[in-house]
Design a protein around this motif. Structure first.
Motif, mmCIF file in Angstrom:
data_model
loop_
_atom_site.group_PDB
_atom_site.id
_atom_site.type_symbol
_atom_site.label_atom_id
_atom_site.label_comp_id
_atom_site.label_asym_id
_atom_site.label_seq_id
_atom_site.Cartn_x
_atom_site.Cartn_y
_atom_site.Cartn_z
ATOM 1 N N ARG A 132 3.876 2.815 -5.170
ATOM 2 C CA ARG A 132 5.000 3.565 -4.271
ATOM 3 C C ARG A 132 4.955 2.541 -2.846
ATOM 4 O O ARG A 132 5.898 2.391 -2.336
ATOM 5 N N GLU A 133 3.563 2.437 -2.592
ATOM 6 C CA GLU A 133 3.487 1.306 -1.271
ATOM 7 C C GLU A 133 3.871 -0.063 -1.684
ATOM 8 O O GLU A 133 4.673 -0.407 -0.703
ATOM 9 N N SER B 172 7.841 0.226 -1.718
ATOM 10 C CA SER B 172 8.457 0.449 -0.354
ATOM 11 C C SER B 172 8.345 -1.075 0.503
ATOM 12 O O SER B 172 9.179 -1.436 1.117
ATOM 13 N N VAL C 215 12.161 2.309 5.171
ATOM 14 C CA VAL C 215 12.194 2.618 3.912
ATOM 15 C C VAL C 215 11.150 3.824 3.712
ATOM 16 O O VAL C 215 10.458 3.978 4.017
ATOM 17 N N GLU C 216 11.953 4.680 2.714
ATOM 18 C CA GLU C 216 11.307 5.934 2.558
ATOM 19 C C GLU C 216 11.343 5.970 1.059
ATOM 20 O O GLU C 216 12.155 5.776 0.303
ATOM 21 N N VAL C 217 10.170 6.251 0.308
ATOM 22 C CA VAL C 217 9.998 6.624 -1.160
ATOM 23 C C VAL C 217 9.856 8.293 -1.164
ATOM 24 O O VAL C 217 9.016 8.751 -0.722
#
Length: 114
Positions: free
Chosen positions: A75-76, A79, A98-100
């Motif tokens: 995820r990082e 992003s 940016v947001e996950v």
């Protein structure tokens, strides 16, 4: 699935190609290797009315919605990749983010193609 929703200040349309912004972010998602390219859904929405901090006359924000199951590291990296793609279009844009978000699969419904 995943969904990539890009929100941006409408005044950026005078300075950048939104189509190129969307295409670049879609490509960053594809290059991540986390998804089949035909499953990535990307869209953009402009806003005329907003406040982006004290000096913010524009912004770009992306929200990536994923079903559960990706590691924190994945995820990082995702992003970061999308953030870097957005920044290519963000010269002079004071707010880029940016947001996950992980979605609960039991609460997600979709129509399956025929």
């Amino acid at each position: 699935m995943p969904h990539l929703i890009i929100e941006y200040a409408k005044n950026l349309e005078e300075k950048i190609s939104v189509a190129a912004l969307v295409s670049s972010a879609q490509e960053a998602m594809r290059r991540s290797g986390l998804f089949a390219s035909h499953n990535i859904k990307t869209r953009a929405k402009s806003y005329e009315q907003f406040i982006a901090g004290d000096n913010g006359n524009s912004f770009i924000h992306a929200e990536i919605r994923l079903l559960e199951g990706r590691s924190s590291r994945e995820r990082e990296a995702l992003s970061s990749a999308v953030f870097n793609s957005l920044c290519q279009f963000a010269e002079g844009v004071p707010a880029v983010s940016v947001e996950v978000r992980e979605m609960d699969a039991s609460c997600y419904s979709k129509r399956v193609p025929f």
